[in-house]
Design an enzyme around this catalytic site. Structure first.
Site, PDB file in Angstrom:
ATOM      1  NE  ARG A 179     -14.781  13.509 -12.161  1.00  0.00           N
ATOM      2  CZ  ARG A 179     -15.419  14.624 -12.776  1.00  0.00           C
ATOM      3  NH1 ARG A 179     -15.781  14.451 -14.228  1.00  0.00           N
ATOM      4  NH2 ARG A 179     -15.612  15.644 -12.206  1.00  0.00           N
ATOM      5  CG  HIS A 180     -19.995  12.959 -10.917  1.00  0.00           C
ATOM      6  ND1 HIS A 180     -19.181  13.061  -9.893  1.00  0.00           N
ATOM      7  CD2 HIS A 180     -19.633  13.982 -11.967  1.00  0.00           C
ATOM      8  CE1 HIS A 180     -18.544  14.397 -10.183  1.00  0.00           C
ATOM      9  NE2 HIS A 180     -18.544  14.732 -11.764  1.00  0.00           N
TER      10      HIS A 180
ATOM     11  CG  HIS B  25     -41.189  20.609  16.859  1.00  0.00           C
ATOM     12  ND1 HIS B  25     -40.810  19.085  16.945  1.00  0.00           N
ATOM     13  CD2 HIS B  25     -40.253  21.238  17.747  1.00  0.00           C
ATOM     14  CE1 HIS B  25     -39.775  19.051  17.602  1.00  0.00           C
ATOM     15  NE2 HIS B  25     -39.311  20.330  17.923  1.00  0.00           N
TER      16      HIS B  25
ATOM     17  CB  CYS C 287     -35.338  18.396  11.719  1.00  0.00           C
ATOM     18  SG  CYS C 287     -33.537  18.027  11.219  1.00  0.00           S
TER      19      CYS C 287
ATOM     20  CB  THR D   7     -29.365  20.689  12.794  1.00  0.00           C
ATOM     21  OG1 THR D   7     -29.819  19.189  13.147  1.00  0.00           O
ATOM     22  CG2 THR D   7     -29.022  21.262  14.317  1.00  0.00           C
TER      23      THR D   7
ATOM     24  CG  HIS E  45     -20.017  16.527  -8.153  1.00  0.00           C
ATOM     25  ND1 HIS E  45     -18.531  16.478  -7.789  1.00  0.00           N
ATOM     26  CD2 HIS E  45     -20.053  17.166  -9.118  1.00  0.00           C
ATOM     27  CE1 HIS E  45     -17.933  17.501  -8.422  1.00  0.00           C
ATOM     28  NE2 HIS E  45     -18.812  17.813  -9.455  1.00  0.00           N
TER      29      HIS E  45
HETATM   30  C1  RB5 Z   1     -35.627  19.149  17.763  1.00  0.00           C
HETATM   31  O1  RB5 Z   1     -35.540  19.923  18.758  1.00  0.00           O
HETATM   32  C2  RB5 Z   1     -34.378  19.067  16.879  1.00  0.00           C
HETATM   33  O2  RB5 Z   1     -33.553  18.059  17.697  1.00  0.00           O
HETATM   34  C3  RB5 Z   1     -34.646  18.564  15.450  1.00  0.00           C
HETATM   35  O3  RB5 Z   1     -35.248  19.617  14.866  1.00  0.00           O
HETATM   36  C4  RB5 Z   1     -33.225  18.252  14.840  1.00  0.00           C
HETATM   37  O4  RB5 Z   1     -32.441  19.533  14.812  1.00  0.00           O
HETATM   38  C5  RB5 Z   1     -32.428  16.953  14.914  1.00  0.00           C
HETATM   39  O5  RB5 Z   1     -31.428  16.785  14.343  1.00  0.00           O
END
Ligand code: RB5
Length: 148
Positions: free
Chosen positions: A137-138, A16, A70, A72, A103
């Site tokens: 090398r990679h 989401h 996602c 992060t 690489h």
């Molecule tokens: C969702 O809230 C969040 O945890 C997800 O999108 C992500 O960042 C997880 O690593």
């Protein structure tokens, strides 16, 4: 400008938190004539990111690429890299996008929608899909990825 010199088949998925950025990237790649296969979700209702990372990761082969988004990028990369054919890279800028391809021969680009803005994300996508693996090398190093 994205050049289709690596693949023209791109699988894309998010949770989401990554849904809005997924739509933007999907439209961008479709305009550039990539064949984009959307593995969902199809609205921004709350979902569990491992479910969507798995849907995409199990379909990765030597003839396609993937994009996962996602909040992060961390959760999606952890899950995707558990699959043998996946070399997922969590990328934050143009330089790491380029090096992930040159690489690491990365075949799944992972983005964090809460830490990467739209303009930067499109720059990253652009560079990722036009950069070739340097081999040499990679190749030796990448071959060692599965020896665990
Ligand atoms: C969702 O809230 C969040 O945890 C997800 O999108 C992500 O960042 C997880 O690593």
């Amino acid at each position: 400008m994205v050049k289709k010199n690596i693949t023209n088949s791109v699988l894309i998925s998010s949770d989401h938190a990554g849904y809005d950025l997924k739509q933007i990237i999907k439209n961008y790649l479709c305009k550039k004539k990539f064949k984009v296969l959307d593995y969902g979700p199809f609205d921004n209702s709350s979902v569990d990111y491992p479910d969507y990372a798995k849907k995409l990761a199990k379909k990765i082969s030597s003839s396609n690429f993937g994009i996962l988004i996602c909040g992060t990028g961390i959760g999606m990369s952890i899950v995707a890299n558990r699959y043998k054919k996946v070399r997922a890279s969590l990328v934050f800028n143009a330089k790491t996008a380029k090096l992930a391809r040159e690489h690491n021969n990365s075949n799944v680009l992972v983005l964090g929608s809460r830490v990467t803005n739209k303009i930067n994300a499109l720059k990253i996508v652009n560079i990722f899909f036009k950069t070739k693996f340097l081999k040499g090398r990679h190749s030796r190093r990448v071959k060692k990825f599965n020896n665990v």
